[in-house]
Design a protein around this motif. Structure first.
Motif, mmCIF file in Angstrom:
data_model
loop_
_atom_site.group_PDB
_atom_site.id
_atom_site.type_symbol
_atom_site.label_atom_id
_atom_site.label_comp_id
_atom_site.label_asym_id
_atom_site.label_seq_id
_atom_site.Cartn_x
_atom_site.Cartn_y
_atom_site.Cartn_z
ATOM 1 N N PRO A 22 0.889 -1.252 -0.009
ATOM 2 C CA PRO A 22 -0.058 0.006 0.063
ATOM 3 C C PRO A 22 0.716 1.239 0.062
ATOM 4 C CG PRO A 22 -0.946 -1.585 1.448
ATOM 5 C CD PRO A 22 0.373 -2.142 1.129
ATOM 6 N N ILE A 23 1.880 1.144 0.900
ATOM 7 C CA ILE A 23 2.881 2.500 0.916
ATOM 8 C C ILE A 23 3.339 2.661 -0.618
ATOM 9 C CG2 ILE A 23 4.845 3.218 1.666
ATOM 10 C CD1 ILE A 23 3.873 2.410 4.637
ATOM 11 N N MET A 24 3.786 1.445 -1.060
ATOM 12 C CA MET A 24 4.532 1.609 -2.557
ATOM 13 C C MET A 24 3.718 2.036 -3.454
ATOM 14 S SD MET A 24 6.969 -2.105 -2.246
ATOM 15 C CE MET A 24 6.447 -2.357 -3.981
ATOM 16 N N VAL A 25 2.335 1.705 -3.556
ATOM 17 C CA VAL A 25 1.392 2.335 -4.412
ATOM 18 C C VAL A 25 1.183 3.530 -4.332
ATOM 19 C CG1 VAL A 25 -1.048 1.894 -5.156
ATOM 20 C CG2 VAL A 25 0.111 -0.021 -4.637
ATOM 21 N N THR A 26 0.758 4.121 -3.006
ATOM 22 C CA THR A 26 0.364 5.355 -2.799
ATOM 23 C C THR A 26 1.518 6.201 -3.274
ATOM 24 O OG1 THR A 26 -0.982 4.682 -0.931
ATOM 25 C CG2 THR A 26 -0.144 6.962 -1.272
ATOM 26 N N TYR A 27 2.679 6.137 -2.675
ATOM 27 C CA TYR A 27 3.916 6.791 -2.932
ATOM 28 C C TYR A 27 4.474 6.665 -4.395
ATOM 29 C CZ TYR A 27 3.348 8.585 1.621
ATOM 30 O OH TYR A 27 2.687 9.354 2.784
ATOM 31 N N GLY A 28 4.166 5.834 -5.181
ATOM 32 C CA GLY A 28 4.560 5.656 -6.468
ATOM 33 C C GLY A 28 3.597 6.650 -7.116
ATOM 34 N N LEU A 29 2.411 6.608 -6.836
ATOM 35 C CA LEU A 29 1.598 7.515 -7.497
ATOM 36 C C LEU A 29 1.938 8.811 -7.390
ATOM 37 C CD1 LEU A 29 -2.005 5.884 -6.935
ATOM 38 C CD2 LEU A 29 -0.729 5.966 -9.197
ATOM 39 N N TYR A 30 2.114 9.374 -5.952
ATOM 40 C CA TYR A 30 2.547 10.590 -5.644
ATOM 41 C C TYR A 30 3.764 11.130 -6.445
ATOM 42 C CZ TYR A 30 -0.430 11.827 -1.544
ATOM 43 O OH TYR A 30 -1.461 12.187 -0.771
ATOM 44 N N PHE A 31 4.706 10.088 -6.512
ATOM 45 C CA PHE A 31 6.018 10.161 -7.325
ATOM 46 C C PHE A 31 5.729 10.848 -8.580
ATOM 47 C CE2 PHE A 31 9.353 8.918 -10.134
ATOM 48 C CZ PHE A 31 10.403 9.481 -9.666
ATOM 49 N N ILE A 32 5.046 10.117 -9.172
ATOM 50 C CA ILE A 32 4.671 10.365 -10.677
ATOM 51 C C ILE A 32 3.815 11.857 -10.963
ATOM 52 C CG2 ILE A 32 3.120 9.838 -12.855
ATOM 53 C CD1 ILE A 32 3.536 6.837 -11.844
ATOM 54 N N VAL A 33 2.901 11.938 -10.063
ATOM 55 C CA VAL A 33 2.108 13.303 -10.178
ATOM 56 C C VAL A 33 2.910 14.397 -9.845
ATOM 57 C CG1 VAL A 33 -0.090 14.536 -9.380
ATOM 58 C CG2 VAL A 33 -0.217 12.106 -9.903
ATOM 59 N N GLU A 34 3.575 14.119 -8.643
ATOM 60 C CA GLU A 34 4.599 15.434 -8.353
ATOM 61 C C GLU A 34 5.616 15.572 -9.204
ATOM 62 O OE1 GLU A 34 5.181 13.883 -4.297
ATOM 63 O OE2 GLU A 34 3.348 14.639 -3.650
ATOM 64 N N ALA A 35 6.311 14.575 -10.038
ATOM 65 C CA ALA A 35 7.461 14.820 -10.794
ATOM 66 C C ALA A 35 6.761 15.597 -11.997
ATOM 67 C CB ALA A 35 7.924 13.487 -11.407
ATOM 68 N N VAL A 36 5.568 15.547 -12.572
ATOM 69 C CA VAL A 36 4.934 16.061 -13.651
ATOM 70 C C VAL A 36 4.830 17.861 -12.925
ATOM 71 C CG1 VAL A 36 2.662 16.279 -14.846
ATOM 72 C CG2 VAL A 36 3.983 14.265 -14.793
ATOM 73 N N ILE A 37 4.491 17.952 -11.756
ATOM 74 C CA ILE A 37 4.246 19.219 -11.394
ATOM 75 C C ILE A 37 5.595 19.834 -11.287
ATOM 76 C CG2 ILE A 37 3.509 20.515 -9.363
ATOM 77 C CD1 ILE A 37 1.251 18.379 -8.695
ATOM 78 N N VAL A 38 6.407 19.189 -10.753
ATOM 79 C CA VAL A 38 7.766 19.925 -10.543
ATOM 80 C C VAL A 38 8.269 20.219 -11.864
ATOM 81 C CG1 VAL A 38 10.232 19.592 -10.091
ATOM 82 C CG2 VAL A 38 8.549 18.889 -8.241
ATOM 83 N N ALA A 39 8.279 19.310 -13.023
ATOM 84 C CA ALA A 39 8.702 19.556 -14.368
ATOM 85 C C ALA A 39 7.878 20.997 -14.800
ATOM 86 C CB ALA A 39 8.431 18.209 -15.290
ATOM 87 N N GLY A 40 6.776 20.851 -14.657
ATOM 88 C CA GLY A 40 5.827 21.961 -14.955
ATOM 89 C C GLY A 40 6.624 23.458 -14.538
ATOM 90 N N ILE A 41 6.722 23.350 -13.161
ATOM 91 C CA ILE A 41 7.095 24.410 -12.746
ATOM 92 C C ILE A 41 8.542 24.852 -13.180
ATOM 93 C CG2 ILE A 41 8.035 25.351 -10.534
ATOM 94 C CD1 ILE A 41 6.162 23.262 -8.959
ATOM 95 N N LEU A 42 9.363 24.041 -13.383
ATOM 96 C CA LEU A 42 10.862 24.229 -14.211
ATOM 97 C C LEU A 42 10.372 24.669 -15.435
ATOM 98 C CD1 LEU A 42 12.695 21.298 -12.760
ATOM 99 C CD2 LEU A 42 12.775 23.591 -12.064
ATOM 100 N N MET A 43 9.377 24.355 -16.324
ATOM 101 C CA MET A 43 9.297 24.870 -17.477
ATOM 102 C C MET A 43 8.726 26.205 -17.726
ATOM 103 S SD MET A 43 8.129 21.056 -19.442
ATOM 104 C CE MET A 43 6.922 21.866 -20.079
ATOM 105 N N TYR A 44 7.545 26.384 -16.779
ATOM 106 C CA TYR A 44 6.923 27.445 -16.900
ATOM 107 C C TYR A 44 6.956 28.628 -15.862
ATOM 108 C CZ TYR A 44 4.488 24.655 -20.407
ATOM 109 O OH TYR A 44 4.152 23.908 -21.435
ATOM 110 N N SER A 45 7.944 28.550 -15.067
ATOM 111 C CA SER A 45 8.064 29.628 -14.290
ATOM 112 C C SER A 45 9.336 30.618 -14.387
ATOM 113 C CB SER A 45 8.210 29.143 -12.624
ATOM 114 O OG SER A 45 9.349 28.276 -12.482
#
Length: 98
Positions: free
Chosen positions: A75-98
């Protein structure tokens, strides 16, 4: 001399309502970050989003995922695997658009 394999009795625990609720939130909670990613990419603007905050969230997800992996806590691997993906997309967007 005959060697008999050991037979271990493992009780299978019955899943109750709280378990089902936890499984729901395990999947749903990381998905609630997706609107932030959509806002960044659709507006091509991340000026109001903190790179430090989202990078920390992403790093925490990495640590929690590694902890879950080391201790075989799916359960921890699934939850934080999902967080990892979504947060990586957000961080990449911040780096691209700020």
């Amino acid at each position: 001399m005959v060697i008999h394999p050991h037979h271990y009795s493992v009780k299978k625990q019955k899943r109750g309502p709280l378990d089902l609720l936890v499984y729901f939130f395990m999947i749903a909670t990381p998905l609630f970050e997706i609107p932030q990613a959509i806002a960044i990419y659709s507006s091509k603007d991340a000026a109001s989003v903190s790179l430090l905050t989202w990078s920390f969230f992403w790093a925490a997800s990495v640590v929690w995922f590694m902890y879950g992996y080391k201790n075989r806590l799916v359960p921890i691997m699934v939850t934080y695997g999902l967080y990892f993906i979504v947060e990586a997309v957000i961080v990449a967007g911040i780096l691209m658009y700020s």
